[in-house]
Design a protein around this motif. Structure first.
Motif, short mmCIF file in Angstrom:
data_model
loop_
_atom_site.label_atom_id
_atom_site.label_comp_id
_atom_site.label_asym_id
_atom_site.label_seq_id
_atom_site.Cartn_x
_atom_site.Cartn_y
_atom_site.Cartn_z
N PRO A 33 0.83 -1.21 0.00
CA PRO A 33 0.00 0.00 0.00
C PRO A 33 0.86 1.26 0.00
O PRO A 33 1.97 1.25 0.55
N LEU A 34 0.36 2.32 -0.62
CA LEU A 34 1.08 3.59 -0.63
C LEU A 34 1.12 4.21 0.76
O LEU A 34 2.04 4.96 1.07
N ALA A 35 0.12 3.92 1.56
CA ALA A 35 0.04 4.50 2.91
C ALA A 35 -0.69 3.53 3.82
O ALA A 35 -1.56 2.77 3.39
N ARG A 36 -0.31 3.58 5.10
CA ARG A 36 -0.98 2.79 6.12
C ARG A 36 -0.95 3.56 7.42
O ARG A 36 0.02 4.26 7.72
N GLN A 37 -2.04 3.47 8.17
CA GLN A 37 -2.09 4.17 9.44
C GLN A 37 -1.33 3.35 10.47
O GLN A 37 -1.62 2.17 10.67
N VAL A 38 -0.36 3.98 11.11
CA VAL A 38 0.46 3.30 12.10
C VAL A 38 -0.17 3.39 13.48
O VAL A 38 -0.26 2.40 14.20
N THR A 39 -0.62 4.57 13.85
CA THR A 39 -1.22 4.77 15.16
C THR A 39 -2.02 6.06 15.14
O THR A 39 -1.99 6.83 14.19
N GLU A 40 -2.76 6.28 16.21
CA GLU A 40 -3.44 7.55 16.43
C GLU A 40 -3.41 7.83 17.91
O GLU A 40 -3.16 6.93 18.72
N SER A 41 -3.63 9.07 18.27
CA SER A 41 -3.59 9.45 19.68
C SER A 41 -4.52 10.62 19.93
O SER A 41 -4.76 11.43 19.04
N ASP A 42 -5.02 10.70 21.14
CA ASP A 42 -5.83 11.85 21.56
C ASP A 42 -4.94 13.03 21.96
O ASP A 42 -5.42 14.15 22.07
N HIS A 43 -3.67 12.74 22.23
CA HIS A 43 -2.76 13.78 22.73
C HIS A 43 -1.43 13.71 21.99
O HIS A 43 -0.47 13.12 22.47
N CYS A 44 -1.38 14.34 20.82
CA CYS A 44 -0.13 14.36 20.04
C CYS A 44 0.74 15.55 20.38
O CYS A 44 1.93 15.53 20.13
N GLY A 45 0.13 16.61 20.86
CA GLY A 45 0.89 17.80 21.21
C GLY A 45 0.89 18.89 20.15
O GLY A 45 1.47 19.94 20.36
N LEU A 46 0.24 18.67 19.01
CA LEU A 46 0.15 19.71 17.98
C LEU A 46 -1.09 20.56 18.27
O LEU A 46 -2.21 20.10 18.09
N THR A 47 -0.90 21.79 18.68
CA THR A 47 -2.03 22.62 19.08
C THR A 47 -2.74 23.28 17.91
O THR A 47 -3.83 23.80 18.06
N ALA A 48 -2.14 23.27 16.73
CA ALA A 48 -2.79 23.82 15.52
C ALA A 48 -2.98 22.69 14.52
O ALA A 48 -2.17 21.77 14.45
N PRO A 49 -4.04 22.75 13.72
CA PRO A 49 -4.23 21.73 12.68
C PRO A 49 -3.08 21.78 11.68
O PRO A 49 -2.54 22.84 11.39
N GLY A 50 -2.69 20.63 11.17
CA GLY A 50 -1.63 20.60 10.17
C GLY A 50 -0.98 19.25 10.08
O GLY A 50 -1.52 18.25 10.56
N LEU A 51 0.18 19.22 9.43
CA LEU A 51 0.90 17.97 9.30
C LEU A 51 2.38 18.17 9.54
O LEU A 51 2.92 19.26 9.36
N VAL A 52 3.01 17.07 9.96
CA VAL A 52 4.45 17.03 10.14
C VAL A 52 4.94 15.87 9.28
O VAL A 52 4.42 14.76 9.37
N THR A 134 -5.36 16.97 21.70
CA THR A 134 -4.72 17.33 20.43
C THR A 134 -4.65 16.07 19.57
O THR A 134 -3.58 15.47 19.42
N PRO A 135 -5.79 15.64 19.03
CA PRO A 135 -5.84 14.35 18.31
C PRO A 135 -5.08 14.37 16.99
O PRO A 135 -5.00 15.39 16.31
N CYS A 136 -4.51 13.19 16.66
CA CYS A 136 -3.77 13.07 15.41
C CYS A 136 -3.73 11.60 14.99
O CYS A 136 -4.08 10.71 15.74
N ALA A 137 -3.26 11.40 13.76
CA ALA A 137 -2.96 10.07 13.24
C ALA A 137 -1.56 10.11 12.67
O ALA A 137 -1.12 11.13 12.13
N VAL A 138 -0.85 8.99 12.79
CA VAL A 138 0.47 8.86 12.18
C VAL A 138 0.35 7.84 11.06
O VAL A 138 -0.13 6.73 11.27
#
Length: 163
Positions: A33-52, A134-138
Motif C-alpha cells: 500500500p502507498l500508505a498505512r495508518q500506524v497509530t493515532e492518539s488523543d494527545h499528540c501535542g500539535l495545538t494547531a491543525p496541520g501535518l508534520v 490534540t488528536p492526530c494520526a500517524v
C-alpha cells in the motif's frame, strides 16, 4: 482522401488522449500500500491543525519533544525510514475528547500522493472527557514516485506539501 484525413485525425486524437490521461496508482511497484495508518492518539501535542512530515531519525526525535504528546515512540522508531516516511496529521487543540482522524485512501495521481482522511467528532449528546486534547494520526507512506503530498478529507482543510 477525406476518409484518410478522418482516420489520421482520429488516431492522433486517440494518442493525445491516452498520453494525456492522469497516471493513477494505489500501490507501490511491489504491490504494497502507498500508505498505512500506524497509530493515532488523543494527545499528540500539535495545538494547531496541520501535518508534520518525517523522513529520518532526527526528525522523528523532534516528535518526542512536543509538549504533552503521548505518541508511542518505540512503535514509530521501529519503522524503517529508508523504506517508509511518516506523516503526522493533527486536528489541532480540541476542548473535549471524542475527536480523531483516520486514513481512508491513498493514491498517486500524476506526481501527487493524495491521502484522504476522515476527521471524527463526538455527537452533540455524547458523553466525553472534559479535557483539552490534540488528536492526530500517524501514517506511514511510500517515499517514491511522487513530488507533492496532498492531505484532505471530510472535516479537514486541504494541506499540500512539496517533498
Amino acid at each position: 482522401m477525406t476518409r484518410n484525413f478522418i482516420d489520421i485525425t482520429a488516431l492522433a486524437l486517440s494518442i493525445v488522449l491516452v498520453t494525456g490521461c492522469a497516471i493513477n496508482r494505489s500501490a507501490t511497484a511491489d504491490g504494497a500500500p502507498l500508505a498505512r495508518q500506524v497509530t493515532e492518539s488523543d494527545h499528540c501535542g500539535l495545538t494547531a491543525p496541520g501535518l508534520v512530515y518525517i523522513r529520518n531519525a532526527s526528525e522523528l526525535d523532534s516528535l518526542s519533544r512536543l509538549p504533552s504528546g503521548n505518541l508511542s515512540m518505540n512503535q514509530l522508531r521501529a519503522i524503517d525510514l529508508d523504506q517508509e516516511h511518516l506523516v503526522l496529521v493533527g486536528l489541532g487543540q480540541k476542548s473535549t475528547g471524542g475527536y480523531g482522524v483516520t486514513l481512508e485512501t491513498a493514491e498517486i495521481v500524476d506526481d501527487v500522493l493524495e491521502l484522504t482522511l476522515k476527521a471524527r467528532e463526538p455527537s452533540p449528546d455524547a458523553m466525553v472527557t472534559q479535557a483539552l486534547t490534540t488528536p492526530c494520526a500517524v501514517i506511514a507512506i511510500s517515499p517514491e514516485d511522487w513530488e507533492r503530498l496532498r492531505v484532505s478529507g471530510e472535516g479537514l482543510d486541504t494541506i499540500t506539501r512539496e517533498r
